[in-house]
Write a protein that holds these residues in place. Structure first.
Motif, short mmCIF file in Angstrom:
data_model
loop_
_atom_site.label_atom_id
_atom_site.label_comp_id
_atom_site.label_asym_id
_atom_site.label_seq_id
_atom_site.Cartn_x
_atom_site.Cartn_y
_atom_site.Cartn_z
N ARG A 214 0.84 -1.21 0.00
CA ARG A 214 0.00 0.00 0.00
C ARG A 214 0.87 1.26 0.00
N VAL A 218 0.75 3.78 -3.25
CA VAL A 218 0.27 5.16 -3.08
C VAL A 218 1.34 6.15 -3.49
N THR A 223 -3.08 9.32 -4.77
CA THR A 223 -4.25 9.02 -3.94
C THR A 223 -5.55 8.98 -4.71
N ASP A 225 -6.70 6.78 -6.76
CA ASP A 225 -7.26 5.43 -6.69
C ASP A 225 -6.98 4.78 -5.33
N GLU A 226 -6.89 5.61 -4.28
CA GLU A 226 -6.49 5.06 -2.98
C GLU A 226 -7.48 4.02 -2.47
N ALA A 227 -8.77 4.24 -2.71
CA ALA A 227 -9.77 3.27 -2.26
C ALA A 227 -9.55 1.93 -2.94
N LEU A 228 -9.21 1.96 -4.23
CA LEU A 228 -8.94 0.73 -4.96
C LEU A 228 -7.66 0.07 -4.45
N ILE A 230 -6.45 0.31 -1.39
CA ILE A 230 -6.73 -0.25 -0.06
C ILE A 230 -7.46 -1.58 -0.19
N ARG A 231 -8.44 -1.63 -1.08
CA ARG A 231 -9.19 -2.87 -1.26
C ARG A 231 -8.31 -3.96 -1.89
#
Length: 298
Positions: A214, A218, A223, A225-228, A230-231
């Protein structure tokens, strides 16, 4: 009751002896055929199906071997070369070009061949569904589909090797679908290794890979696509199933869409060997002695 005559009894015995001799010869011939087939398979992977042709030793790929180990009596491994094999398919609707290595272990070579063969057959079946009766493209001769598979090799030491397949499939979409498959083998035993097999202590391993990947992604992708990210880097084994062992450590591959949108494509995170020390990597994989070891920078 009618008793058989001596002549009849003699003929029956002769027939039994002849039958036993025939069965013995058939068994011996079958055994010879199996021995010949096993010897042939050890030398050359065999394609199956009329539409598949196989070319052997079409190219060779070099694999960089291990660096000299610390022990003075450990020999340095020179550059190793393996033959590359291919499966080609062409018909009125599609083409396929698949390359895979021959690693001089019959178990490993058979697994890689059958994997490649299965990918081809799955692709051909998919094309058949797209062009079959009732489909919108049935009878269309303008659309051709394609499958391309190539590979790279990485070796941390003489008896261990990672195969990384890059897969490109064009099924008529806006762009080809890109995929990846990785296999890491112990060439001495022929065993396929999973990520937990590499370490003596797996406690906290996935959390480490999650946090480290991660951080690297990053920093590289930003950031947006940070949600992607993290998932796609959550501490689950499925998120880190594609990996390769190298002399420097371990590379983790993330297929397109797992941690970033399609514009970024496939992503790779390289983990230095010294950072893996808390999880006790198996020492023999990197050409050292003992089941595991606390690593220090060389």
């Amino acid at each position: 009751m009618i008793k058989p005559s001596g002549s009849t009894f003699f003929h029956c015995r002769a027939v039994c002896v002849l039958l036993q001799l025939t069965l013995f010869c058939a068994g011996a011939f079958f055994f010879w055929c199996m021995q010949w087939q096993n010897a042939a398979m050890a030398e050359t992977p065999r394609p199956q199906g009329n539409a598949i042709t196989l070319g052997g030793a079409l190219r060779a790929q070099a694999v960089t071997g291990a660096q000299p180990a610390r022990a003075a009596n450990t020999a340095e491994q020179a550059e190793q070369t393996y033959d590359s094999w291919s499966i080609f398919h062409r018909d009125s609707n599609c083409t396929a070009n698949i390359y895979y290595p021959q690693l001089n272990n019959i178990t490993v070579d058979s697994e890689l061949y059958f994997w490649a063969d299965k990918r081809l057959r799955s692709f051909i079946a998919g094309v058949g569904l797209l062009n079959g009766p009732g489909s919108q493209r049935h009878g269309s001769s303008s659309q051709r589909y394609s499958l391309g598979i190539d590979y790279s090799l990485f070796s941390p030491s003489a008896n261990y090797i990672s195969v990384i397949f890059k897969i490109s499939t064009d099924m008529g979409g806006d762009r080809p679908d890109e995929g990846i498959a990785t296999f890491t083998y112990d060439l001495h035993s022929g065993r396929l290794l999973s990520l937990p097999d590499i370490f003596a202590d797996n406690a906290g391993l996935l959390d480490f890979f999650s946090d480290y990947s991660r951080e690297i992604l990053v920093a590289k992708l930003g950031t947006a696509d940070e949600a992607l990210i993290i998932r796609g880097t959550a501490p689950r084994l499925a998120n880190f199933e594609f990996f390769a062992l190298t002399q420097a450590g371990l590379d983790i591959y993330f297929p397109p869409y797992q941690v970033a949108n399609s514009n970024w494509g496939e992503q790779k995170v390289s983990v230095p060997l010294k950072l893996l020390a808390p999880y006790q990597p198996r020492q023999e994989i990197w050409g050292r002695k003992g089941p595991s070891f606390p690593l220090t920078p060389q």
